[in-house]
Design a protein around this motif. Structure first.
Motif, PDB file in Angstrom:
ATOM      1  N   LYS A 308      17.042  11.937  21.960  1.00  0.00           N
ATOM      2  CA  LYS A 308      16.366  11.618  20.695  1.00  0.00           C
ATOM      3  C   LYS A 308      16.740  12.688  19.684  1.00  0.00           C
ATOM      4  O   LYS A 308      16.500  13.879  19.905  1.00  0.00           O
ATOM      5  CB  LYS A 308      14.851  11.589  20.895  1.00  0.00           C
ATOM      6  CG  LYS A 308      14.365  10.495  21.833  1.00  0.00           C
ATOM      7  CD  LYS A 308      14.580   9.102  21.247  1.00  0.00           C
ATOM      8  CE  LYS A 308      14.021   8.019  22.163  1.00  0.00           C
ATOM      9  NZ  LYS A 308      14.189   6.693  21.599  1.00  0.00           N
ATOM     10  N   LYS A 310      16.501  14.132  15.830  1.00  0.00           N
ATOM     11  CA  LYS A 310      15.667  14.087  14.609  1.00  0.00           C
ATOM     12  C   LYS A 310      16.374  14.861  13.496  1.00  0.00           C
ATOM     13  O   LYS A 310      16.893  15.957  13.730  1.00  0.00           O
ATOM     14  CB  LYS A 310      14.302  14.695  14.878  1.00  0.00           C
ATOM     15  CG  LYS A 310      13.382  14.637  13.652  1.00  0.00           C
ATOM     16  CD  LYS A 310      11.962  15.049  13.976  1.00  0.00           C
ATOM     17  CE  LYS A 310      11.874  16.530  14.283  1.00  0.00           C
ATOM     18  NZ  LYS A 310      10.454  16.954  14.434  1.00  0.00           N
ATOM     19  N   SER A 320      15.159   9.557  12.486  1.00  0.00           N
ATOM     20  CA  SER A 320      15.492   9.709  13.906  1.00  0.00           C
ATOM     21  C   SER A 320      16.586   8.731  14.313  1.00  0.00           C
ATOM     22  O   SER A 320      16.784   7.692  13.663  1.00  0.00           O
ATOM     23  CB  SER A 320      14.261   9.497  14.786  1.00  0.00           C
ATOM     24  OG  SER A 320      13.782   8.168  14.676  1.00  0.00           O
TER      25      SER A 320
END
Length: 766
Positions: A308, A310, A320
């Protein structure tokens, strides 16, 4: 906690797998808790569990389950933490086998570990901090950190709660990968002049009973005028990664664009994953967005990784994206050989295809890198066979012979089909147990031994020796005298044999004149079951000793051998003492043989006891004695000899009586003769002092009457011989010889007195 036991049996293609059973138990059960009645569920007798040495084979896994063979139960051996064992993997199960021996059998057992709600949701971050511009529009979203719950299923993370929702609402989004995104949505614009800092509480709750929860504080700082959040160029990035990639390898670069100007448009990147271990493997450059590998990835541990990412600007707005990494397998794992069961020894008469070992082989790699083939790397009478996927058996491939090879070191090599190929090996030492398949073998095909007669009973003659190629008890040789008889007498009364050493002893003293040789059989028997044996013939030859004196067969000795005559005091010189005629042959024999049985004869003068040797007497009979062989026909020949001698004696006696009547009339002529007569001796008399045998038979005639004055004698002689008469004086000797020769040749010549003589045989010394 409810748990179920599921049991099923199925006949599999695997020859040695006889069944499979499955159980399910909750985690965190205490030690000794019951998992299931394995004996009952598999239909096995408790006795079979004991005699088969039942045991659990768990391979490389920790031993959480133990087998109680006395009761046939599976029990918890160690406390099971499902989260430590399987993490997020579902279902979580233990796979192992139960092994039985004699014969080798094994059963597959699966124990599913059920999750209990023993872990509350937690947040990795102590606090979440946001800077939000007051110009943020309604509907703006802010990604929140997700909570982590080690439990799975219904006990796992269920939902989130957000308190103080005046400005914000909580939104949950389901991802394609099965996860849930937690977002905080701006419901009401912020007003920095009214409130420049907000504190919210995010609560994560699970679905277990009782329900557990975890919280984290959200701190919001209200910023002024930043109305554009960063936006990534792709919502999802995809890339592949070799599992043997080195640390520091650049993988991919992500980009997020912020339309704001100045400081509000500067974007920084970060990895927002809360999955344990991700930050140890990957990192992203804060400003460039380049993702690099900082750890070692393992295809066998995880085949995919999701990051993930960001992007946040200085105004506090963020966007994101995610990166999907597919791990490419590399052949970096050698096959693992798990020896499940192995026999320490096998009988040498085992049938073909006898199983001596069972093993499981697996390779953690995939595709061709994980395809394994096993083979025996040595020329041994065994073969390896694949019984099922990953299971192999080592079986006998030809006849075994302990006498040829008593031990084998069987090396099993397993190689995968990767490039380059990797392999592993394991060596199994197998002893070949002996079977009594070899009979004792004597060192010789037959034995012959010699013993001198008159031996001492108990004397050791010699030793028979047999060897057995078998081992231990099967090679222990005992010697047995086989039953037989010698002339009707059991051989066991002649000799004995030591059962352990094979030494043969005499049990009696042997007499060569009774038994010259005999033979018997000795059996060598091993200690196997059933025993094996072999026989050998032993011949004992008795050697002669000079232990028998000569025996006179003829004439038969009765009473005294001396004859006395009375001579009057007034007898003149030339007085006739006695006369007579006897024709006889002295015959003697010796029971010994060879030089010990050679007989020589001598005349012993009873007056002065001086022996006179007559050589070459009875040579024909002596030759017969030397050449004869002692046997059962000896009596027949002795009787025959006595009959012949008796016949000759009677014949001679008749002839002598007839001649006596004729000569009686002329006895007066010699009676009045005054000539001295020298006693007559047989030809070659002086040779009797030699050692030669007597080659001729001599007959002596003696004539006697009751009146000594009328006795006469006649000496037998060879046709060419003359009687030498010696005159006391040295003069006129030859003339008297010629004149008196005429008188001696007359039939009625008187016989001068002579000493009484006897014949005695004696043994020649060689």
């Amino acid at each position: 906690m409810r748990w179920q036991v599921v049991l099923f049996f199925s006949m599999l293609s695997l020859f040695y797998v006889l069944g499979q059973v499955s159980y399910s138990v909750p985690e965190e059960m205490s030690k000794g808790s019951l998992v299931g009645n394995i004996a009952q569920d598999l239909g096995l007798d408790l006795k079979r569990l004991k005699t088969g040495k039942a045991r659990l084979h768990v391979g490389n896994s920790a031993e959480y389950i133990e087998l109680n063979k006395e009761r046939g139960l599976l029990l918890i051996k160690e406390r099971i933490d499902r989260e430590a064992l399987c993490k997020q993997t579902t279902p979580c199960a233990l796979h192992f086998q139960m092994i039985l021996e004699n014969p080798i059998e094994f059963y597959r057992i699966t124990v599913e570990i059920k999750d209990i709600n023993d872990n509350a949701p937690i947040f990795k971050m102590k606090d979440m901090v946001f800077e939000i511009s007051e110009s943020a529009v309604k509907g703006s979203t802010f990604i929140l950190e997700k909570a982590l719950d080690s439990d799975v299923g219904i006990n796992g993370l269920k939902s989130y709660l957000l308190n103080r929702t005046d400005n914000f609402a909580l939104k949950l989004n389901d991802n394609t990968d099965g996860g849930t995104e937690v977002e905080m949505v701006l419901e009401k614009p912020l007003d920095r002049e009214k409130e420049d800092h907000l504190t919210l509480t995010l609560t994560a709750v699970d679905g277990g009973e009782p329900q557990l929860s975890g919280t984290v504080q959200i701190h919001i700082t209200v910023l002024d005028v930043n109305d554009n959040a960063p936006v990534f160029t792709h919502s999802t990035y995809k890339s592949s990664l070799m599992e043997n990639s080195s640390k520091g390898t650049p993988l991919i670069t992500v980009t997020a664009i912020d339309k704001d100007q100045g400081a509000n448009g500067l974007v920084t990147y970060s990895i927002s994953n809360n999955i344990e271990g991700i930050l140890d493997l990957f990192e992203i450059h804060e400003t460039s967005g380049e993702v690099r590998l900082i750890g070692n990835v393992d295809y066998e541990t995880s085949k995919h990784y999701q990051l993930k990412i960001k992007a946040k600007d200085h105004g506090g707005l963020s966007g994101s994206s995610k990166i999907m990494f597919d791990i490419t397998d590399v052949n970096d794992n050698s096959p693992i050989i798990d020896l499940m069961s192995a026999t320490q020894s096998v009988l040498e008469d085992s049938i073909l295809k006898t199983v001596v070992a069972v093993m499981n082989v697996h390779d953690a790699d995939s595709d061709d890198n994980g395809v394994v083939k096993c083979f025996l790397s040595e020329d041994v009478p065994f073969n390896i066979e694949s019984t099922a996927n990953g299971f192999y058996s080592i079986v006998t491939d030809s006849d075994l012979d302990r006498e040829r090879a008593s031990e084998y070191n069987i090396t099993v090599t397993c190689s995968d089909e990767g490039l380059p190929s990797l392999s592993s090996s394991v060596t199994l030492t197998l002893q070949i147990s002996d079977v009594n398949d070899n009979a004792p073998v004597f060192e010789r095909t037959s034995y012959e031994a010699y013993i001198v007669e008159n031996n001492t009973p108990g004397l050791s003659i010699f030793t028979v020796k047999a060897t057995d190629a078998d081992w231990n008890q099967n090679a222990r040789v005992s010697y047995i005298l086989e039953g037989s008889s010698i002339n009707g007498v059991p051989v066991s009364s002649y000799v004995s044999v030591s059962a352990d050493s094979g030494v043969i002893h005499t049990l009696r003293s042997f007499d060569y004149e009774q038994i010259k040789d005999f033979q018997f059989r000795v059996k060598a028997q091993d200690g196997g079951s059933p025993p094996l044996s072999s026989n050998v013939t032993v011949k004992i030859v008795v050697q002669d000793q000079n232990d028998n004196p000569p025996q006179i067969l003829y004439p038969v000795q009765t009473g005294g051998s001396l004859v006395a005559e009375m001579v009057p005091r007034s007898a003149d010189v030339g007085y006739l003492v006695t006369k007579g005629t006897v024709l006889c042959t002295v015959t003697a024999t010796d029971a010994d043989e060879g030089s010990n049985g050679k007989v020589m004869y001598s005349i012993t003068n009873t007056l002065d006891d001086v022996p006179v040797i007559f050589p070459e007497v009875l040579s024909e009979f002596t030759d017969y004695i030397q050449d004869k062989e002692y046997n059962d026909n000896l009596t027949f020949y002795l009787v025959l000899a006595l009959a012949v001698v008796s016949f000759l004696f009677i014949t001679c006696l008749v002839v002598i009586i007839s001649v006596k009547i004729y000569r009686w009339r002329q006895s007066r002529i010699l009676y009045h003769s005054s000539l001295p007569v020298i006693p007559y001796y047989p030809p070659r008399y002086s040779d009797t002092l030699g050692t030669g045998a007597l080659p001729h038979v001599y007959n002596y005639e003696v004539c006697r009457t009751t009146d000594s004055r009328k006795s006469d004698c006649k000496f037998g002689r060879a046709g060419s011989q003359n009687v030498l008469i010696m005159d006391p004086s040295s003069t006129g000797t030859m003339q008297r010889v010629q004149s008196e020769k005429i008188i001696l040749d007359e039939p009625d010549s008187p016989c001068p007195p002579s000493p009484v003589a006897s014949l005695s045989p004696y043994r020649s010394q060689t």
